[in-house]
Design an enzyme around this catalytic site. Structure first.
Site, PDB file in Angstrom:
ATOM      1  N   ARG A  91       0.835  -1.207   0.000  1.00 52.02           N
ATOM      2  CA  ARG A  91       0.000   0.000   0.000  1.00 52.02           C
ATOM      3  C   ARG A  91       0.867   1.254   0.000  1.00 52.02           C
ATOM      4  O   ARG A  91       2.059   1.219   0.336  1.00 52.02           O
ATOM      5  CB  ARG A  91      -0.901   0.011   1.239  1.00 52.02           C
ATOM      6  N   THR A  96       2.550   1.922   9.867  1.00 51.89           N
ATOM      7  CA  THR A  96       1.332   2.004  10.661  1.00 51.89           C
ATOM      8  C   THR A  96       1.264   0.785  11.560  1.00 51.89           C
ATOM      9  O   THR A  96       1.956  -0.214  11.348  1.00 51.89           O
ATOM     10  CB  THR A  96       0.075   2.106   9.778  1.00 51.89           C
ATOM     11  N   ILE A 172      -5.356   5.766   6.474  1.00 55.20           N
ATOM     12  CA  ILE A 172      -5.783   5.313   5.157  1.00 55.20           C
ATOM     13  C   ILE A 172      -4.551   4.994   4.323  1.00 55.20           C
ATOM     14  O   ILE A 172      -3.624   5.803   4.238  1.00 55.20           O
ATOM     15  CB  ILE A 172      -6.635   6.381   4.447  1.00 55.20           C
ATOM     16  N   CYS A 202       2.636   6.805  10.299  1.00 58.66           N
ATOM     17  CA  CYS A 202       2.490   7.454   8.991  1.00 58.66           C
ATOM     18  C   CYS A 202       3.584   8.489   8.728  1.00 58.66           C
ATOM     19  O   CYS A 202       3.426   9.372   7.873  1.00 58.66           O
ATOM     20  CB  CYS A 202       1.104   8.087   8.851  1.00 58.66           C
TER      21      CYS A 202
END
Length: 256
Positions: A91, A96, A172, A202
């Site tokens: 991703r 994270t 996200i 992040c």
């Protein structure tokens, strides 16, 4: 080159499918799913969706404590790599944390049936989370340059820049292949927030993390799931519940 459109400007747009698109299959998996099994499950389903062999899907899972490294992860942001397993992830984004008490929603949608616009898709994911938080009387906000959903903490000392303190409540991170999305969001319901100390979440320093429980909203995962589904349907369209059961490569990974 024109500057990119801020996600705030895209926030009012829905991300609905074409009229001939079947409902999104909505699956809640019980127990803690190992990360490799989740990746295999996503890869398997994304390939089927891209080939027109299966409908879109959302998989709701919890993981045992672990860290994942996105494609932009910096080694210096892994502060304690021995604390929990660390997995490379395809991703976008950086490091994270996933663990018990955090709802992870993996979103496998066909953007060709919706909008082939990745920024609008990210804004739609943020809108979904923000609307869900609103059901619990929490004001979630987006920040340009900081993907995810944030909560202001005026009761805490301001930042060194003199700004109101903020904590991240939802992360996200997505990947798009053949215009099919996978990976997705993670919403902190009641995780152990100390577990985030092993990374710079992040890659963002100077801000903390929070959860529904930390904000004084003790809720069950079942309640959160109910609101997540209702708000997802507002933004992305109809869903249909499916019993959670691993098959194919995902089951092979889970069963060793």
């Amino acid at each position: 080159m024109d500057a990119p459109i801020p996600r705030d400007a895209l926030a009012g747009d829905l991300f609905l499918p074409r009229a001939d698109t079947p409902p999104v299959e909505w699956t809640v998996f019980d127990g803690a799913m190992e990360y490799p099994a989740a990746v295999a499950l996503m890869e398997q389903r994304a390939a089927l969706v891209a080939g027109g062999q299966a409908p879109e899907a959302v998989f709701l899972v919890e993981h045992p404590p672990l860290y994942t490294a996105g494609t932009s992860a910096q080694a210096s942001d892994l502060l304690d790599g021995a604390r929990f397993p660390v997995f490379a992830s395809g991703r976008g984004g950086e490091y994270t944390y996933h663990g018990p008490g955090q709802r992870v929603a993996y979103v496998i949608l066909d953007l060709k049936r919706r909008r082939q616009d990745v920024r609008a898709f990210v804004a739609a994911l943020e809108r979904w989370v923000i609307s869900t938080l609103g059901d619990f009387h929490i004001k979630g906000e987006r920040r340009e340059g900081r993907v995810g959903v944030w909560v202001r903490r005026p009761e805490r000392p301001p930042t060194i820049e003199g700004e109101t303190a903020e904590d991240k409540i939802a992360a996200i991170g997505i990947r798009i292949r053949r215009w099919v999305s996978f990976h997705g969001i993670s919403l902190n319901v009641d995780p152990d927030l100390d577990h985030f100390d092993g990374i710079v979440p992040c890659g963002i320093r100077g801000h903390g993390v929070t959860s529904l429980t930390d904000l004084g909203i003790p809720v069950t995962m079942l309640e959160v799931d109910s609101f997540l589904r209702a708000r997802f349907e507002e933004v992305f369209g109809a869903t249909v519940p499916v019993t959670g059961q691993l098959s194919g490569p995902a089951a092979d990974v889970l069963n060793g």
